[in-house]
Design an enzyme around this catalytic site. Structure first.
Site, PDB file in Angstrom:
ATOM      1  N   ARG A 171       0.823  -1.216   0.000  1.00 30.93           N
ATOM      2  CA  ARG A 171       0.000   0.000   0.000  1.00 30.93           C
ATOM      3  C   ARG A 171       0.854   1.261   0.000  1.00 30.93           C
ATOM      4  NH1 ARG A 171      -2.125  -3.831  -1.202  1.00 30.93           N
ATOM      5  NH2 ARG A 171      -4.013  -4.800  -0.362  1.00 30.93           N
ATOM      6  N   SER A 213     -10.804  -1.660   2.898  1.00 29.86           N
ATOM      7  CA  SER A 213     -10.143  -2.021   4.163  1.00 29.86           C
ATOM      8  C   SER A 213      -9.781  -0.757   4.932  1.00 29.86           C
ATOM      9  CB  SER A 213      -8.888  -2.838   3.900  1.00 29.86           C
ATOM     10  OG  SER A 213      -9.214  -4.067   3.265  1.00 29.86           O
ATOM     11  N   GLU A 271      -5.588   2.616   6.674  1.00 33.64           N
ATOM     12  CA  GLU A 271      -5.295   2.541   5.250  1.00 33.64           C
ATOM     13  C   GLU A 271      -6.009   3.654   4.500  1.00 33.64           C
ATOM     14  OE1 GLU A 271      -6.055  -0.655   1.675  1.00 33.64           O
ATOM     15  OE2 GLU A 271      -5.216  -1.398   3.556  1.00 33.64           O
TER      16      GLU A 271
END
Length: 295
Positions: A167, A217, A287
C-alpha cells in the site's frame, strides 16, 4: 481563471458525492479537466493562488473531513479514462475504472489482472496504493507509469523506480500525478480468466460488506497478523460510533450505516486501534487517506 481555460468546475461541491464512503464536506473548488493541458492549467492556477490541491479519481480510498477541503479538488474522470490494448500490454488512463481494465484484459485474452477484478477504484488510485488482493498486486503486472511531475512536465517512469510496497508508492512522498499506466500481461485462456475473475467477485460479495458505503479495508495489515481478525478477536464486530460501524460481515471494514460523519469514522478507528493495541500489542495503521482539516 478556470473558466478562461474552459475547465469545468463547481464551487462548494460536497465531497460526499464523489467518494465511496459517501462522507465529506464541500471542496472550495471542484474542477474536472478532460485533457492534460487543462490539468496543468488547473494546478498552475492553484499554485499561483496559493491554495492547496488534491487529485481525485473514484474516491474509493479517501475520507474527506466534515468541514470539507478549503482548496481545489482536481477530478480525473472523463478524458482520462481511455483503455487501449497493444500486444500483451494494456495502457489505461488514471481515471479508468480498474474493473474496466480487467474486462478489457479478458476480452483481449490477457491474463494477470484477475486479482483486481471488483476492486472499486481507478487506475490512478490503484497505482498510488499498489492495490492488491487474492495474492496479487499492481506491481506484479505494472510496466510503467506516465505522470505529471512537480515541474509540470510529463514523464514516463518504469515500474522499478516507483518504490511500490505494501500500500505504498513513490507518489506518497512526491507531488506527482498519475496520468496513465501500462500493464504487461500474458496470453491466457479466456475461460480460465473469466472463471478466476468471477470467482474473486463472488468471494468479495460473500465476504465484504458491499451493501454499505465504505472505503474498503480500513486498516493496513500489521506484520504477522490480519487487521480484521484482530478486531474480531477483541470483540469489536459491529462496534459503532454514530453512523459508522465495524462491519458485521468483515471486521476489516468500517461502513457507513447511514448519516456517518468523518468524525464518527475517525473516532471509531481510534477506539478500535486503541483496543487492539491494549489487548493484543499490535499497532493498526489506517489505510484510508484522510483529507482536510478537523473532523
Amino acid at each position: 481563471m478556470l473558466r478562461e481555460n474552459s475547465i469545468t468546475h463547481l464551487a462548494e461541491e460536497p465531497m460526499a458525492r464523489h467518494t465511496t464512503f459517501r462522507i465529506g464536506g464541500p471542496a472550495a473548488i471542484f474542477c474536472m479537466p478532460t485533457v492534460v493541458g487543462q490539468l496543468v492549467e488547473a494546478i498552475k492556477i492553484a499554485q499561483e493562488c496559493d491554495i492547496p490541491h488534491i487529485v481525485l479519481g473514484k474516491g474509493s480510498n479517501v475520507l474527506f473531513c466534515d468541514k470539507g477541503y478549503r482548496g481545489m479538488v482536481v477530478h480525473l474522470g472523463q478524458g482520462f479514462d481511455a483503455v487501449a490494448v497493444k500486444g500483451n500490454a494494456i495502457t489505461a488512463g488514471a481515471g479508468a475504472e480498474l474493473t474496466k481494465v480487467c474486462d478489457t484484459s479478458e476480452t483481449a485474452r490477457l491474463a494477470g489482472l484477475e486479482f483486481a477484478y471488483g476492486i472499486p477504484g481507478s487506475v490512478g488510485g490503484a497505482v498510488y496504493m499498489n492495490a492488491g488482493a487474492f495474492g496479487g498486486e499492481v506491481r506484479g503486472v505494472l510496466q510503467s507509469v506516465q505522470c505529471l511531475c512537480e515541474d509540470l512536465a510529463v514523464r514516463t517512469l518504469p515500474v522499478e523506480t516507483l518504490e511500490l510496497g505494501y500500500r505504498e508508492s513513490v507518489f506518497h512522498t512526491n507531488p506527482w500525478v498519475v496520468l496513465e499506466a501500462t500493464f504487461l500481461l500474458q496470453a491466457g485462456q479466456p475461460e480460465e480468466i473469466h472463471r478466476k475473475m468471477r470467482q474473486h467477485l463472488a468471494h468479495r460479495k460473500e465476504k465484504q460488506p458491499l451493501e454499505y458505503p465504505s472505503a474498503g479495508s480500513a486498516f493496513k495489515r500489521p506484520a504477522g497478523a490480519f487487521a480484521g481478525a484482530l478486531i474480531e478477536q477483541c470483540g469489536l464486530r459491529g462496534h459503532r460510533v454514530g453512523g459508522a460501524a465495524i462491519s458485521e460481515k468483515h471486521c476489516g471494514f468500517i461502513v457507513n450505516l447511514g448519516g456517518a460523519t468523518c468524525s464518527d469514522v475517525l473516532r471509531l478507528a481510534d477506539e478500535v486501534a486503541e483496543t487492539v493495541l491494549r489487548q493484543t500489542g499490535f499497532v493498526l495503521e489506517k489505510e484510508i487517506r484522510v483529507v482536510g482539516h478537523g473532523r
